[in-house]
Design a protein around this motif. Structure first.
Motif, PDB file in Angstrom:
ATOM      1  N   VAL A 182       0.846  -1.196   0.000  1.00 43.71           N
ATOM      2  CA  VAL A 182       0.000   0.000   0.000  1.00 43.71           C
ATOM      3  C   VAL A 182       0.880   1.242   0.000  1.00 43.71           C
ATOM      4  CG1 VAL A 182      -1.771   1.273   1.271  1.00 43.71           C
ATOM      5  CG2 VAL A 182      -1.807  -1.237   1.230  1.00 43.71           C
ATOM      6  N   LEU A 183       0.605   2.181  -0.891  1.00 36.55           N
ATOM      7  CA  LEU A 183       1.360   3.428  -0.921  1.00 36.55           C
ATOM      8  C   LEU A 183       0.993   4.259   0.303  1.00 36.55           C
ATOM      9  CD1 LEU A 183       3.298   5.321  -2.404  1.00 36.55           C
ATOM     10  CD2 LEU A 183       1.310   6.279  -3.596  1.00 36.55           C
ATOM     11  N   THR A 184       2.003   4.531   1.126  1.00 32.72           N
ATOM     12  CA  THR A 184       1.825   5.326   2.340  1.00 32.72           C
ATOM     13  C   THR A 184       2.868   6.433   2.335  1.00 32.72           C
ATOM     14  OG1 THR A 184       1.069   3.356   3.528  1.00 32.72           O
ATOM     15  CG2 THR A 184       1.682   5.259   4.851  1.00 32.72           C
ATOM     16  N   GLY A 185       2.460   7.629   1.963  1.00 35.36           N
ATOM     17  CA  GLY A 185       3.418   8.710   1.835  1.00 35.36           C
ATOM     18  C   GLY A 185       4.368   8.435   0.674  1.00 35.36           C
ATOM     19  N   PRO A 186       5.684   8.520   0.895  1.00 34.90           N
ATOM     20  CA  PRO A 186       6.638   8.318  -0.191  1.00 34.90           C
ATOM     21  C   PRO A 186       7.099   6.871  -0.362  1.00 34.90           C
ATOM     22  CG  PRO A 186       7.799   9.113   1.734  1.00 34.90           C
ATOM     23  CD  PRO A 186       6.338   9.043   2.113  1.00 34.90           C
ATOM     24  N   ARG A 187       6.555   5.945   0.428  1.00 37.42           N
ATOM     25  CA  ARG A 187       7.016   4.569   0.352  1.00 37.42           C
ATOM     26  C   ARG A 187       5.828   3.608   0.374  1.00 37.42           C
ATOM     27  NH1 ARG A 187      10.600   2.205   4.670  1.00 37.42           N
ATOM     28  NH2 ARG A 187       9.630   0.288   3.921  1.00 37.42           N
ATOM     29  N   PHE A 188       6.128   2.323   0.144  1.00 38.27           N
ATOM     30  CA  PHE A 188       5.091   1.299   0.085  1.00 38.27           C
ATOM     31  C   PHE A 188       5.179   0.393   1.300  1.00 38.27           C
ATOM     32  CE2 PHE A 188       5.690   2.770  -4.187  1.00 38.27           C
ATOM     33  CZ  PHE A 188       4.442   2.719  -4.769  1.00 38.27           C
ATOM     34  N   ASP A 189       4.022   0.152   1.916  1.00 31.43           N
ATOM     35  CA  ASP A 189       3.947  -0.653   3.133  1.00 31.43           C
ATOM     36  C   ASP A 189       3.282  -1.988   2.809  1.00 31.43           C
ATOM     37  OD1 ASP A 189       3.678  -1.694   5.673  1.00 31.43           O
ATOM     38  OD2 ASP A 189       2.007  -0.379   6.218  1.00 31.43           O
ATOM     39  N   CYS A 190       4.036  -3.087   2.960  1.00 33.39           N
ATOM     40  CA  CYS A 190       3.498  -4.410   2.670  1.00 33.39           C
ATOM     41  C   CYS A 190       2.950  -5.095   3.911  1.00 33.39           C
ATOM     42  CB  CYS A 190       4.565  -5.294   2.034  1.00 33.39           C
ATOM     43  SG  CYS A 190       5.955  -5.678   3.120  1.00 33.39           S
ATOM     44  N   GLY A 191       3.120  -4.462   5.082  1.00 34.25           N
ATOM     45  CA  GLY A 191       2.616  -5.039   6.317  1.00 34.25           C
ATOM     46  C   GLY A 191       3.577  -5.973   7.006  1.00 34.25           C
ATOM     47  N   ARG A 192       4.736  -6.244   6.391  1.00 30.14           N
ATOM     48  CA  ARG A 192       5.713  -7.129   7.017  1.00 30.14           C
ATOM     49  C   ARG A 192       6.690  -6.298   7.835  1.00 30.14           C
ATOM     50  NH1 ARG A 192       7.061 -10.476   1.573  1.00 30.14           N
ATOM     51  NH2 ARG A 192       6.635  -8.406   0.758  1.00 30.14           N
ATOM     52  N   PRO A 193       6.802  -6.547   9.138  1.00 34.68           N
ATOM     53  CA  PRO A 193       7.687  -5.740   9.990  1.00 34.68           C
ATOM     54  C   PRO A 193       9.127  -5.765   9.484  1.00 34.68           C
ATOM     55  CG  PRO A 193       6.263  -7.135  11.323  1.00 34.68           C
ATOM     56  CD  PRO A 193       6.102  -7.593   9.903  1.00 34.68           C
ATOM     57  N   GLY A 194       9.721  -4.575   9.410  1.00 34.26           N
ATOM     58  CA  GLY A 194      11.122  -4.466   9.037  1.00 34.26           C
ATOM     59  C   GLY A 194      11.411  -4.631   7.558  1.00 34.26           C
ATOM     60  N   CYS A 195      10.401  -4.673   6.711  1.00 33.69           N
ATOM     61  CA  CYS A 195      10.653  -4.840   5.279  1.00 33.69           C
ATOM     62  C   CYS A 195      11.440  -3.637   4.760  1.00 33.69           C
ATOM     63  CB  CYS A 195       9.337  -4.967   4.508  1.00 33.69           C
ATOM     64  SG  CYS A 195       9.568  -5.116   2.712  1.00 33.69           S
ATOM     65  N   PRO A 196      12.598  -3.874   4.108  1.00 34.24           N
ATOM     66  CA  PRO A 196      13.441  -2.758   3.674  1.00 34.24           C
ATOM     67  C   PRO A 196      13.056  -2.179   2.313  1.00 34.24           C
ATOM     68  CG  PRO A 196      14.540  -4.821   3.191  1.00 34.24           C
ATOM     69  CD  PRO A 196      13.237  -5.176   3.869  1.00 34.24           C
ATOM     70  N   ILE A 197      12.105  -2.803   1.617  1.00 32.60           N
ATOM     71  CA  ILE A 197      11.762  -2.379   0.260  1.00 32.60           C
ATOM     72  C   ILE A 197      10.848  -1.162   0.331  1.00 32.60           C
ATOM     73  CG2 ILE A 197      10.791  -3.069  -1.951  1.00 32.60           C
ATOM     74  CD1 ILE A 197      11.274  -5.966  -1.150  1.00 32.60           C
ATOM     75  N   THR A 198      11.253  -0.075  -0.312  1.00 33.74           N
ATOM     76  CA  THR A 198      10.459   1.151  -0.286  1.00 33.74           C
ATOM     77  C   THR A 198       9.629   1.327  -1.553  1.00 33.74           C
ATOM     78  OG1 THR A 198      12.296   2.428  -1.209  1.00 33.74           O
ATOM     79  CG2 THR A 198      12.136   2.303   1.199  1.00 33.74           C
ATOM     80  N   GLY A 199       9.979   0.644  -2.645  1.00 32.31           N
ATOM     81  CA  GLY A 199       9.240   0.771  -3.896  1.00 32.31           C
ATOM     82  C   GLY A 199       8.073  -0.200  -3.954  1.00 32.31           C
ATOM     83  N   CYS A 200       7.365  -0.164  -5.060  1.00 30.24           N
ATOM     84  CA  CYS A 200       6.225  -1.053  -5.244  1.00 30.24           C
ATOM     85  C   CYS A 200       6.695  -2.504  -5.219  1.00 30.24           C
ATOM     86  CB  CYS A 200       5.541  -0.744  -6.572  1.00 30.24           C
ATOM     87  SG  CYS A 200       4.070  -1.743  -6.893  1.00 30.24           S
ATOM     88  N   HIS A 201       6.028  -3.340  -4.423  1.00 32.14           N
ATOM     89  CA  HIS A 201       6.406  -4.740  -4.303  1.00 32.14           C
ATOM     90  C   HIS A 201       5.227  -5.541  -3.770  1.00 32.14           C
ATOM     91  CE1 HIS A 201       7.200  -3.042  -0.303  1.00 32.14           C
ATOM     92  NE2 HIS A 201       7.124  -4.269   0.192  1.00 32.14           N
ATOM     93  N   PRO A 202       5.257  -6.865  -3.887  1.00 31.20           N
ATOM     94  CA  PRO A 202       4.147  -7.686  -3.403  1.00 31.20           C
ATOM     95  C   PRO A 202       3.988  -7.609  -1.883  1.00 31.20           C
ATOM     96  CG  PRO A 202       5.478  -8.909  -4.973  1.00 31.20           C
ATOM     97  CD  PRO A 202       6.247  -7.669  -4.634  1.00 31.20           C
ATOM     98  N   ALA A 203       2.755  -7.812  -1.432  1.00 27.60           N
ATOM     99  CA  ALA A 203       2.463  -7.859  -0.005  1.00 27.60           C
ATOM    100  C   ALA A 203       2.296  -9.295   0.463  1.00 27.60           C
ATOM    101  CB  ALA A 203       1.206  -7.054   0.299  1.00 27.60           C
ATOM    102  N   VAL A 204       2.848 -10.231  -0.299  1.00 31.54           N
ATOM    103  CA  VAL A 204       2.826 -11.657   0.047  1.00 31.54           C
ATOM    104  C   VAL A 204       4.251 -12.188  -0.040  1.00 31.54           C
ATOM    105  CG1 VAL A 204       0.441 -12.121  -0.630  1.00 31.54           C
ATOM    106  CG2 VAL A 204       2.253 -12.202  -2.363  1.00 31.54           C
ATOM    107  N   ASP A 205       4.520 -13.267   0.670  1.00 30.38           N
ATOM    108  CA  ASP A 205       5.873 -13.818   0.707  1.00 30.38           C
ATOM    109  C   ASP A 205       6.275 -14.436  -0.625  1.00 30.38           C
ATOM    110  OD1 ASP A 205       6.342 -13.069   3.340  1.00 30.38           O
ATOM    111  OD2 ASP A 205       5.415 -14.890   4.128  1.00 30.38           O
ATOM    112  N   SER A 206       5.358 -15.135  -1.271  1.00 34.74           N
ATOM    113  CA  SER A 206       5.663 -15.785  -2.543  1.00 34.74           C
ATOM    114  C   SER A 206       4.592 -15.416  -3.556  1.00 34.74           C
ATOM    115  CB  SER A 206       5.726 -17.308  -2.378  1.00 34.74           C
ATOM    116  OG  SER A 206       5.866 -17.943  -3.644  1.00 34.74           O
ATOM    117  N   LEU A 207       4.957 -14.608  -4.508  1.00 37.70           N
ATOM    118  CA  LEU A 207       3.984 -14.175  -5.513  1.00 37.70           C
ATOM    119  C   LEU A 207       3.524 -15.355  -6.354  1.00 37.70           C
ATOM    120  CD1 LEU A 207       2.690 -11.492  -6.547  1.00 37.70           C
ATOM    121  CD2 LEU A 207       4.407 -11.534  -8.345  1.00 37.70           C
TER     122      LEU A 207
END
Length: 222
Positions: free
Chosen positions: A47-72
């Motif tokens: 989910v786009l939250t401000g300038p970065r994307f939040d996948c809901g996984r604690p500590g995820c270092p990815i700031t760009g668009c990416h899946p919110a699941v472990d294995s796409l």
């Protein structure tokens, strides 16, 4: 009498942020459900939250668009129950997996726009990002022509890759359809024909590509 370019002020109605979030979630869910109904596997994106994307996984270092699941590959589905569940509470971006139902040819506007202008609906479904990337959905399995493969700003998304589908939100703005799939009856064009026209535009283009090659088919959920 003096003329002025100033426009009269029109007060815009206030829409609570919570309501905007619900509206976004409904739009994204409906888009995901429409894709799934036509056999295009979908998965929730961060989910786009401000300038970065939040996948809901604690500590995820990815700031760009990416899946919110472990294995796409394992999670992407056309099952209506799972799709509805993903978008029940959060306005996830909608990711379409590539390589099975279709491949995607992602190119800069200088190559993509002339093809849609010339082919019209024959270009098939075409999505455009606010950053100026044109994404042609084509029949799967055709490798890139040599002259396109040499360009660093041309990406073929095949097995193991994905794209953000409209109306997903990027930092630059929402992804939109230049040619919606419903407008062409959800049919896909021949990849070789589209590549032929893209290659012709690439031969006429001047200057160095400005967008580096992405990970293409090596793109992964991690």
């Amino acid at each position: 009498m003096q003329w002025t370019n100033r426009q009269p002020f029109v007060r815009q109605p206030f829409v609570p942020p919570a309501l905007l979030g619900r509206l976004d979630r409904v739009r994204l869910r409906r888009a995901a459900q429409a894709f799934a109904e036509h056999g295009w596997a979908v998965a929730p994106g961060a989910v786009l939250t401000g300038p970065r994307f939040d996948c809901g996984r604690p500590g995820c270092p990815i700031t760009g668009c990416h899946p919110a699941v472990d294995s796409l590959a394992e999670s992407a589905t056309t099952d209506p129950g799972r799709v509805a569940g993903w978008w029940r509470r959060r306005p996830h971006n909608v990711l379409l997996t590539t390589g099975d139902a279709f491949d995607v040819l992602e190119v800069p506007a200088a190559l993509g726009r002339p093809v849609t202008d010339r082919l019209g609906d024959a270009a098939g479904p075409v999505a455009v990002t606010a950053a100026g990337r044109w994404m042609f959905l084509v029949r799967p399995g055709c490798p890139l022509r040599a002259e396109l493969d040499l360009r660093q700003d041309v990406v073929r998304h095949g097995q193991g890759s994905w794209i953000p589908a409209p109306p997903s939100r990027m930092v630059e703005g929402p992804v939109r359809w230049a040619i919606p799939p419903g407008q062409v009856g959800w049919t896909l064009p021949d990849a070789e024909k589209v590549q032929e026209m893209l290659a012709a535009n690439a031969g006429r283009a001047t200057g160095r590509p400005l967008v580096p090659r992405q990970l293409s088919t090596l793109r992964r959920a991690a």
